[in-house]
Design a protein around this motif. Sequence first.
Motif, PDB file in Angstrom:
ATOM      1  N   PRO A  57     -18.105  65.443   0.865  1.00 39.86           N
ATOM      2  CA  PRO A  57     -18.982  64.334   0.469  1.00 39.86           C
ATOM      3  C   PRO A  57     -18.301  63.339  -0.474  1.00 39.86           C
ATOM      4  O   PRO A  57     -18.546  62.137  -0.395  1.00 39.86           O
ATOM      5  CB  PRO A  57     -20.154  65.029  -0.228  1.00 39.86           C
ATOM      6  N   LEU A  58     -17.442  63.834  -1.353  1.00 42.25           N
ATOM      7  CA  LEU A  58     -16.736  62.943  -2.269  1.00 42.25           C
ATOM      8  C   LEU A  58     -15.764  62.036  -1.505  1.00 42.25           C
ATOM      9  O   LEU A  58     -15.715  60.827  -1.726  1.00 42.25           O
ATOM     10  CB  LEU A  58     -15.979  63.754  -3.319  1.00 42.25           C
ATOM     11  N   VAL A  59     -15.013  62.633  -0.580  1.00 42.34           N
ATOM     12  CA  VAL A  59     -14.073  61.848   0.230  1.00 42.34           C
ATOM     13  C   VAL A  59     -14.835  60.841   1.095  1.00 42.34           C
ATOM     14  O   VAL A  59     -14.427  59.684   1.229  1.00 42.34           O
ATOM     15  CB  VAL A  59     -13.203  62.780   1.097  1.00 42.34           C
ATOM     16  N   SER A  60     -15.953  61.265   1.648  1.00 44.85           N
ATOM     17  CA  SER A  60     -16.779  60.371   2.459  1.00 44.85           C
ATOM     18  C   SER A  60     -17.289  59.195   1.631  1.00 44.85           C
ATOM     19  O   SER A  60     -17.275  58.050   2.077  1.00 44.85           O
ATOM     20  CB  SER A  60     -17.950  61.153   3.044  1.00 44.85           C
ATOM     21  N   MET A  61     -17.742  59.478   0.413  1.00 48.91           N
ATOM     22  CA  MET A  61     -18.233  58.418  -0.456  1.00 48.91           C
ATOM     23  C   MET A  61     -17.114  57.435  -0.798  1.00 48.91           C
ATOM     24  O   MET A  61     -17.296  56.222  -0.743  1.00 48.91           O
ATOM     25  CB  MET A  61     -18.811  59.020  -1.742  1.00 48.91           C
ATOM     26  N   LEU A  62     -15.929  57.950  -1.109  1.00 41.03           N
ATOM     27  CA  LEU A  62     -14.817  57.072  -1.458  1.00 41.03           C
ATOM     28  C   LEU A  62     -14.372  56.215  -0.282  1.00 41.03           C
ATOM     29  O   LEU A  62     -13.886  55.100  -0.469  1.00 41.03           O
ATOM     30  CB  LEU A  62     -13.630  57.886  -1.981  1.00 41.03           C
ATOM     31  N   GLY A  63     -14.528  56.722   0.933  1.00 37.01           N
ATOM     32  CA  GLY A  63     -14.120  55.970   2.110  1.00 37.01           C
ATOM     33  C   GLY A  63     -15.186  55.043   2.641  1.00 37.01           C
ATOM     34  O   GLY A  63     -14.940  54.275   3.565  1.00 37.01           O
ATOM     35  N   GLY A  64     -16.358  55.092   2.064  1.00 37.81           N
ATOM     36  CA  GLY A  64     -17.465  54.288   2.561  1.00 37.81           C
ATOM     37  C   GLY A  64     -17.773  53.084   1.682  1.00 37.81           C
ATOM     38  O   GLY A  64     -17.172  52.883   0.620  1.00 37.81           O
ATOM     39  N   PRO A  65     -18.728  52.301   2.097  1.00 36.97           N
ATOM     40  CA  PRO A  65     -19.073  51.080   1.375  1.00 36.97           C
ATOM     41  C   PRO A  65     -19.721  51.313   0.009  1.00 36.97           C
ATOM     42  O   PRO A  65     -19.708  50.424  -0.835  1.00 36.97           O
ATOM     43  CB  PRO A  65     -20.034  50.361   2.319  1.00 36.97           C
ATOM     44  N   SER A  66     -20.265  52.514  -0.231  1.00 39.09           N
ATOM     45  CA  SER A  66     -20.936  52.746  -1.507  1.00 39.09           C
ATOM     46  C   SER A  66     -19.962  52.796  -2.679  1.00 39.09           C
ATOM     47  O   SER A  66     -20.378  52.721  -3.833  1.00 39.09           O
ATOM     48  CB  SER A  66     -21.771  54.029  -1.459  1.00 39.09           C
ATOM     49  N   SER A  67     -18.675  52.904  -2.415  1.00 40.04           N
ATOM     50  CA  SER A  67     -17.696  52.931  -3.510  1.00 40.04           C
ATOM     51  C   SER A  67     -16.900  51.631  -3.597  1.00 40.04           C
ATOM     52  O   SER A  67     -15.813  51.606  -4.164  1.00 40.04           O
ATOM     53  CB  SER A  67     -16.732  54.103  -3.329  1.00 40.04           C
ATOM     54  N   HIS A  68     -17.454  50.545  -3.071  1.00 37.13           N
ATOM     55  CA  HIS A  68     -16.711  49.288  -3.017  1.00 37.13           C
ATOM     56  C   HIS A  68     -16.290  48.763  -4.385  1.00 37.13           C
ATOM     57  O   HIS A  68     -15.333  47.997  -4.478  1.00 37.13           O
ATOM     58  CB  HIS A  68     -17.522  48.229  -2.268  1.00 37.13           C
ATOM     59  N   TYR A  69     -16.955  49.140  -5.435  1.00 33.56           N
ATOM     60  CA  TYR A  69     -16.618  48.616  -6.763  1.00 33.56           C
ATOM     61  C   TYR A  69     -15.915  49.656  -7.630  1.00 33.56           C
ATOM     62  O   TYR A  69     -15.694  49.458  -8.805  1.00 33.56           O
ATOM     63  CB  TYR A  69     -17.898  48.122  -7.452  1.00 33.56           C
ATOM     64  N   LEU A  70     -15.514  50.757  -7.045  1.00 34.47           N
ATOM     65  CA  LEU A  70     -14.825  51.824  -7.767  1.00 34.47           C
ATOM     66  C   LEU A  70     -13.344  51.775  -7.431  1.00 34.47           C
ATOM     67  O   LEU A  70     -12.950  51.931  -6.282  1.00 34.47           O
ATOM     68  CB  LEU A  70     -15.411  53.183  -7.355  1.00 34.47           C
ATOM     69  N   THR A  71     -12.513  51.518  -8.430  1.00 35.76           N
ATOM     70  CA  THR A  71     -11.075  51.508  -8.201  1.00 35.76           C
ATOM     71  C   THR A  71     -10.342  51.900  -9.473  1.00 35.76           C
ATOM     72  O   THR A  71     -10.888  51.820 -10.569  1.00 35.76           O
ATOM     73  CB  THR A  71     -10.576  50.147  -7.678  1.00 35.76           C
ATOM     74  N   ALA A  72      -9.110  52.357  -9.295  1.00 38.66           N
ATOM     75  CA  ALA A  72      -8.219  52.734 -10.403  1.00 38.66           C
ATOM     76  C   ALA A  72      -8.764  53.913 -11.208  1.00 38.66           C
ATOM     77  O   ALA A  72      -8.525  54.014 -12.394  1.00 38.66           O
ATOM     78  CB  ALA A  72      -7.938  51.540 -11.306  1.00 38.66           C
ATOM     79  N   GLY A  73      -9.466  54.795 -10.535  1.00 36.98           N
ATOM     80  CA  GLY A  73     -10.055  55.931 -11.229  1.00 36.98           C
ATOM     81  C   GLY A  73      -9.481  57.254 -10.774  1.00 36.98           C
ATOM     82  O   GLY A  73      -8.910  57.372  -9.699  1.00 36.98           O
ATOM     83  N   THR A  74      -9.636  58.251 -11.616  1.00 38.34           N
ATOM     84  CA  THR A  74      -9.269  59.614 -11.271  1.00 38.34           C
ATOM     85  C   THR A  74     -10.537  60.446 -11.286  1.00 38.34           C
ATOM     86  O   THR A  74     -11.182  60.576 -12.329  1.00 38.34           O
ATOM     87  CB  THR A  74      -8.246  60.187 -12.277  1.00 38.34           C
ATOM     88  N   LEU A  75     -10.894  60.978 -10.147  1.00 39.74           N
ATOM     89  CA  LEU A  75     -12.087  61.794 -10.012  1.00 39.74           C
ATOM     90  C   LEU A  75     -11.668  63.255  -9.972  1.00 39.74           C
ATOM     91  O   LEU A  75     -10.907  63.665  -9.101  1.00 39.74           O
ATOM     92  CB  LEU A  75     -12.839  61.418  -8.733  1.00 39.74           C
ATOM     93  N   VAL A  76     -12.143  64.017 -10.912  1.00 39.75           N
ATOM     94  CA  VAL A  76     -11.749  65.419 -11.023  1.00 39.75           C
ATOM     95  C   VAL A  76     -12.858  66.275 -10.426  1.00 39.75           C
ATOM     96  O   VAL A  76     -13.934  66.393 -10.997  1.00 39.75           O
ATOM     97  CB  VAL A  76     -11.471  65.809 -12.487  1.00 39.75           C
ATOM     98  N   ALA A  77     -12.586  66.832  -9.254  1.00 37.48           N
ATOM     99  CA  ALA A  77     -13.552  67.682  -8.543  1.00 37.48           C
ATOM    100  C   ALA A  77     -12.913  69.065  -8.421  1.00 37.48           C
ATOM    101  O   ALA A  77     -12.355  69.419  -7.398  1.00 37.48           O
ATOM    102  CB  ALA A  77     -13.865  67.102  -7.183  1.00 37.48           C
ATOM    103  N   ASP A  78     -12.976  69.825  -9.501  1.00 39.67           N
ATOM    104  CA  ASP A  78     -12.251  71.087  -9.552  1.00 39.67           C
ATOM    105  C   ASP A  78     -13.095  72.262 -10.034  1.00 39.67           C
ATOM    106  O   ASP A  78     -12.574  73.330 -10.301  1.00 39.67           O
ATOM    107  CB  ASP A  78     -11.043  70.948 -10.456  1.00 39.67           C
ATOM    108  N   GLY A  79     -14.386  72.075 -10.150  1.00 41.11           N
ATOM    109  CA  GLY A  79     -15.241  73.179 -10.598  1.00 41.11           C
ATOM    110  C   GLY A  79     -15.045  73.543 -12.061  1.00 41.11           C
ATOM    111  O   GLY A  79     -15.398  74.632 -12.495  1.00 41.11           O
ATOM    112  N   GLY A  80     -14.440  72.668 -12.830  1.00 36.53           N
ATOM    113  CA  GLY A  80     -14.248  72.913 -14.256  1.00 36.53           C
ATOM    114  C   GLY A  80     -12.923  73.574 -14.614  1.00 36.53           C
ATOM    115  O   GLY A  80     -12.745  73.986 -15.750  1.00 36.53           O
ATOM    116  N   VAL A  81     -11.982  73.672 -13.657  1.00 36.68           N
ATOM    117  CA  VAL A  81     -10.707  74.320 -13.935  1.00 36.68           C
ATOM    118  C   VAL A  81      -9.928  73.551 -15.001  1.00 36.68           C
ATOM    119  O   VAL A  81      -9.506  74.112 -16.003  1.00 36.68           O
ATOM    120  CB  VAL A  81      -9.852  74.471 -12.658  1.00 36.68           C
TER     121      VAL A  81
END
Length: 85
Positions: A57-81
Motif C-alpha cells: 500500500p505504501l508503494v502504491s500510494m507513492l506511485g499514485g496521484p495521492s502523493s503528488h506533493y510529497l517529495t524529498a522524503g524518507t519514509l521509514v516502514a520498518d515496524g519500529g526496528v
Amino acid sequence: AKGCGRQWGKHHVTANIGVTEPALWDGASTADELFRAISLSVPAFEQIANPHDDLGPLVSMLGGPSSHYLTAGTLVADGGVWMAL
C-alpha cells in the motif's frame, strides 16, 4: 532524496526513499543476528513485514496521484526496528 527532490521537483517529478527492516533483504536469521548486535531495545512490532500486505500500500500510494506533493522524503516502514536503535 533531498537532492533529487530539489533537482527534479521543478519538473513535477517526485523522489522519495523507503526504508524497511533488514530482514526483508538479508533473510530473517541474518537480520535477527544483526539486530541483536546493534539494537538497544525490542522493535515496536515483533513480526517481519509482509511485503505485499504491509509495504505494497505504501508503494502504491507513492506511485499514485495521492502523493503528488510529497517529495524529498524518507519514509521509514520498518515496524519500529530503526526507532529501537
